[in-house]
Design a protein around this motif. Structure first.
Motif, PDB file in Angstrom:
ATOM      1  N   HIS A  32       0.816  -1.209   0.000  1.00  0.00           N
ATOM      2  CA  HIS A  32       0.000   0.000   0.000  1.00  0.00           C
ATOM      3  C   HIS A  32       0.855   1.268   0.000  1.00  0.00           C
ATOM      4  N   SER A  33       2.023   1.194   0.591  1.00  0.00           N
ATOM      5  CA  SER A  33       2.866   2.380   0.656  1.00  0.00           C
ATOM      6  C   SER A  33       3.643   2.619  -0.634  1.00  0.00           C
ATOM      7  N   LEU A  34       3.676   1.625  -1.512  1.00  0.00           N
ATOM      8  CA  LEU A  34       4.471   1.736  -2.736  1.00  0.00           C
ATOM      9  C   LEU A  34       3.646   1.955  -4.002  1.00  0.00           C
ATOM     10  N   VAL A  35       2.335   1.914  -3.896  1.00  0.00           N
ATOM     11  CA  VAL A  35       1.495   2.084  -5.086  1.00  0.00           C
ATOM     12  C   VAL A  35       0.777   3.427  -5.050  1.00  0.00           C
ATOM     13  N   ASN A  36       0.408   3.880  -6.224  1.00  0.00           N
ATOM     14  CA  ASN A  36      -0.376   5.103  -6.339  1.00  0.00           C
ATOM     15  C   ASN A  36      -1.851   4.743  -6.183  1.00  0.00           C
ATOM     16  N   LEU A  37      -2.435   5.135  -5.079  1.00  0.00           N
ATOM     17  CA  LEU A  37      -3.851   4.843  -4.865  1.00  0.00           C
ATOM     18  C   LEU A  37      -4.731   5.826  -5.623  1.00  0.00           C
ATOM     19  N   ILE A  38      -4.190   6.995  -5.921  1.00  0.00           N
ATOM     20  CA  ILE A  38      -4.873   7.997  -6.734  1.00  0.00           C
ATOM     21  C   ILE A  38      -3.959   8.265  -7.934  1.00  0.00           C
ATOM     22  N   LEU A  39      -4.482   8.187  -9.133  1.00  0.00           N
ATOM     23  CA  LEU A  39      -3.648   8.263 -10.330  1.00  0.00           C
ATOM     24  C   LEU A  39      -2.854   9.571 -10.445  1.00  0.00           C
ATOM     25  N   THR A  40      -3.355  10.644  -9.878  1.00  0.00           N
ATOM     26  CA  THR A  40      -2.667  11.937  -9.997  1.00  0.00           C
ATOM     27  C   THR A  40      -1.705  12.202  -8.843  1.00  0.00           C
TER      28      THR A  40
END
Length: 64
Positions: A32-40
């Motif tokens: 969760h800390s390494l992915v973009n949860l919001i594309l912008t």
């Protein structure tokens, strides 16, 4: 104010903020800390890493 007293004043505050930041993210899993949860937006680790880097430069500048 001497550089020594500035460092003495900044260091405890930095330690307090650092521990509070760790507490906010203690339950966050690595994926969760390494992915973009919001594309912008960038991943949260990107922001935390840059904040830590800038803060370390500031502390180094004021400690010498």
């Amino acid at each position: 104010m001497s550089k020594f007293s500035v460092k003495e004043g900044i260091s405890p505050a930095y330690d307090e903020y650092r521990s509070k930041t760790f507490a906010l993210f203690q339950d966050m899993t690595k994926p969760h800390s390494l992915v973009n949860l919001i594309l912008t937006r960038s991943a949260i680790c990107w922001y935390l890493g840059h904040i830590a880097y800038i803060k370390s430069l500031s502390l180094q500048e004021h400690s010498t």
